[in-house]
Design a protein around this motif. Structure first.
Motif, PDB file in Angstrom:
ATOM      1  N   CYS A  96      28.878   0.645 -60.911  1.00  0.00           N
ATOM      2  CA  CYS A  96      28.828   0.158 -59.547  1.00  0.00           C
ATOM      3  C   CYS A  96      29.707  -1.085 -59.461  1.00  0.00           C
ATOM      4  N   ALA A  97      30.397  -1.249 -58.349  1.00  0.00           N
ATOM      5  CA  ALA A  97      31.287  -2.391 -58.192  1.00  0.00           C
ATOM      6  C   ALA A  97      31.226  -2.907 -56.762  1.00  0.00           C
ATOM      7  N   ALA A  98      31.525  -4.186 -56.597  1.00  0.00           N
ATOM      8  CA  ALA A  98      31.515  -4.804 -55.280  1.00  0.00           C
ATOM      9  C   ALA A  98      32.835  -5.540 -55.053  1.00  0.00           C
ATOM     10  N   SER A  99      33.265  -5.524 -53.812  1.00  0.00           N
ATOM     11  CA  SER A  99      34.560  -6.104 -53.483  1.00  0.00           C
ATOM     12  C   SER A  99      34.464  -6.994 -52.257  1.00  0.00           C
ATOM     13  N   ARG A 100      35.320  -7.993 -52.205  1.00  0.00           N
ATOM     14  CA  ARG A 100      35.411  -8.848 -51.029  1.00  0.00           C
ATOM     15  C   ARG A 100      36.366  -8.270 -49.985  1.00  0.00           C
ATOM     16  N   MET A 101      36.935  -7.103 -50.270  1.00  0.00           N
ATOM     17  CA  MET A 101      37.788  -6.427 -49.309  1.00  0.00           C
ATOM     18  C   MET A 101      36.943  -5.579 -48.373  1.00  0.00           C
ATOM     19  N   GLY A 102      37.357  -5.470 -47.132  1.00  0.00           N
ATOM     20  CA  GLY A 102      36.570  -4.776 -46.130  1.00  0.00           C
ATOM     21  C   GLY A 102      36.738  -3.274 -46.103  1.00  0.00           C
ATOM     22  N   ILE A 103      37.776  -2.769 -46.749  1.00  0.00           N
ATOM     23  CA  ILE A 103      38.024  -1.335 -46.782  1.00  0.00           C
ATOM     24  C   ILE A 103      37.882  -0.867 -48.222  1.00  0.00           C
ATOM     25  N   PRO A 104      37.182   0.249 -48.452  1.00  0.00           N
ATOM     26  CA  PRO A 104      37.001   0.712 -49.830  1.00  0.00           C
ATOM     27  C   PRO A 104      38.336   0.927 -50.521  1.00  0.00           C
ATOM     28  N   ARG A 105      38.487   0.331 -51.698  1.00  0.00           N
ATOM     29  CA  ARG A 105      39.716   0.452 -52.474  1.00  0.00           C
ATOM     30  C   ARG A 105      39.486   1.347 -53.672  1.00  0.00           C
ATOM     31  N   THR A 106      40.555   1.901 -54.204  1.00  0.00           N
ATOM     32  CA  THR A 106      40.436   2.845 -55.309  1.00  0.00           C
ATOM     33  C   THR A 106      40.838   2.258 -56.652  1.00  0.00           C
ATOM     34  N   SER A 107      41.330   1.039 -56.665  1.00  0.00           N
ATOM     35  CA  SER A 107      41.797   0.437 -57.913  1.00  0.00           C
ATOM     36  C   SER A 107      40.745  -0.473 -58.513  1.00  0.00           C
ATOM     37  N   VAL A 108      40.641  -0.416 -59.829  1.00  0.00           N
ATOM     38  CA  VAL A 108      39.690  -1.250 -60.539  1.00  0.00           C
ATOM     39  C   VAL A 108      39.911  -2.726 -60.216  1.00  0.00           C
ATOM     40  N   GLY A 109      41.161  -3.130 -60.121  1.00  0.00           N
ATOM     41  CA  GLY A 109      41.494  -4.525 -59.892  1.00  0.00           C
ATOM     42  C   GLY A 109      41.114  -5.063 -58.530  1.00  0.00           C
ATOM     43  N   ASP A 110      40.765  -4.192 -57.596  1.00  0.00           N
ATOM     44  CA  ASP A 110      40.387  -4.626 -56.249  1.00  0.00           C
ATOM     45  C   ASP A 110      38.908  -4.984 -56.141  1.00  0.00           C
ATOM     46  N   TYR A 111      38.174  -4.823 -57.208  1.00  0.00           N
ATOM     47  CA  TYR A 111      36.744  -5.107 -57.202  1.00  0.00           C
ATOM     48  C   TYR A 111      36.458  -6.364 -58.011  1.00  0.00           C
ATOM     49  N   ASP A 112      35.546  -7.162 -57.473  1.00  0.00           N
ATOM     50  CA  ASP A 112      35.302  -8.491 -58.034  1.00  0.00           C
ATOM     51  C   ASP A 112      34.087  -8.547 -58.964  1.00  0.00           C
ATOM     52  N   TYR A 113      33.147  -7.657 -58.749  1.00  0.00           N
ATOM     53  CA  TYR A 113      31.910  -7.682 -59.528  1.00  0.00           C
ATOM     54  C   TYR A 113      31.598  -6.269 -60.012  1.00  0.00           C
ATOM     55  N   TRP A 114      31.014  -6.199 -61.197  1.00  0.00           N
ATOM     56  CA  TRP A 114      30.720  -4.916 -61.819  1.00  0.00           C
ATOM     57  C   TRP A 114      29.329  -4.912 -62.425  1.00  0.00           C
ATOM     58  N   GLY A 115      28.691  -3.739 -62.352  1.00  0.00           N
ATOM     59  CA  GLY A 115      27.458  -3.547 -63.086  1.00  0.00           C
ATOM     60  C   GLY A 115      27.759  -3.210 -64.535  1.00  0.00           C
ATOM     61  N   GLN A 116      26.712  -3.066 -65.317  1.00  0.00           N
ATOM     62  CA  GLN A 116      26.892  -2.792 -66.744  1.00  0.00           C
ATOM     63  C   GLN A 116      27.187  -1.331 -67.034  1.00  0.00           C
ATOM     64  N   GLY A 117      26.936  -0.483 -66.073  1.00  0.00           N
ATOM     65  CA  GLY A 117      27.209   0.939 -66.241  1.00  0.00           C
ATOM     66  C   GLY A 117      25.978   1.717 -66.655  1.00  0.00           C
ATOM     67  N   ILE A 118      25.985   2.999 -66.318  1.00  0.00           N
ATOM     68  CA  ILE A 118      24.867   3.874 -66.657  1.00  0.00           C
ATOM     69  C   ILE A 118      25.423   5.238 -67.045  1.00  0.00           C
ATOM     70  N   GLN A 119      24.823   5.819 -68.074  1.00  0.00           N
ATOM     71  CA  GLN A 119      25.331   7.079 -68.598  1.00  0.00           C
ATOM     72  C   GLN A 119      24.838   8.256 -67.763  1.00  0.00           C
ATOM     73  N   VAL A 120      25.776   9.149 -67.457  1.00  0.00           N
ATOM     74  CA  VAL A 120      25.450  10.438 -66.856  1.00  0.00           C
ATOM     75  C   VAL A 120      26.034  11.511 -67.770  1.00  0.00           C
ATOM     76  N   THR A 121      25.184  12.406 -68.227  1.00  0.00           N
ATOM     77  CA  THR A 121      25.624  13.473 -69.117  1.00  0.00           C
ATOM     78  C   THR A 121      25.258  14.809 -68.496  1.00  0.00           C
ATOM     79  N   VAL A 122      26.258  15.669 -68.351  1.00  0.00           N
ATOM     80  CA  VAL A 122      26.056  16.991 -67.772  1.00  0.00           C
ATOM     81  C   VAL A 122      26.284  18.019 -68.869  1.00  0.00           C
ATOM     82  N   SER A 123      25.262  18.766 -69.167  1.00  0.00           N
ATOM     83  CA  SER A 123      25.371  19.780 -70.218  1.00  0.00           C
ATOM     84  C   SER A 123      25.794  21.108 -69.615  1.00  0.00           C
ATOM     85  N   SER A 124      26.671  21.775 -70.337  1.00  0.00           N
ATOM     86  CA  SER A 124      27.199  23.054 -69.819  1.00  0.00           C
ATOM     87  C   SER A 124      26.438  24.234 -70.391  1.00  0.00           C
TER      88      SER A 124
END
Length: 124
Positions: A96-124
């Motif tokens: 999850c990430a948060a940005s001070r920009m008003g329009i959703p951006r697609t680049s990692v560098g456009d986001y100012d804050y980040w969560g630690q991340g969570i694993q999602v595993t999809v078994s086939s």
């Protein structure tokens, strides 16, 4: 500072669904959009979806369009990612990430804050 905490990840079979949540705390008034990214093993972090709190709309990465839905509750400072029709290639750590920009951006560098991340595993 803004703190972001993800929840809802886990293991699911292909074709199944998961719902991720991200709660924000701290100086949340400085955030104007939030997004979800993911990083598969051995690959770069990629944009999944983003949402604006300022009426700037919603955006999705090409690989998840039609399957994932981002939504949010501005009053609760929470954003969700509903993931349906999951595929093995959706396996990744989701951030999850948060940005001070008003329009959703697609680049990692456009986001100012980040969560630690969570694993999602999809078994086939």
């Amino acid at each position: 500072q803004v703190q972001l905490v993800e929840s809802g990840g886990g293991l699911v079979q292909a074709g199944g669904s998961l719902r991720l949540s991200c709660g924000a705390s701290g100086r949340t008034f400085s955030m104007y959009s939030m997004g979800w990214f993911r990083q598969p093993p051995g690959k770069e972090r990629e944009f999944v979806a983003g949402i604006s709190w300022m009426g700037g709309g919603i955006g999705y990465g090409d690989s998840v369009k039609g399957r994932f839905t981002i939504s949010g509750d501005n009053a609760k400072n929470t954003v969700y990612l509903q993931m349906n029709s999951l595929k093995a290639e959706d396996t990744a750590v989701y951030y999850c990430a948060a940005s001070r920009m008003g329009i959703p951006r697609t680049s990692v560098g456009d986001y100012d804050y980040w969560g630690q991340g969570i694993q999602v595993t999809v078994s086939s």
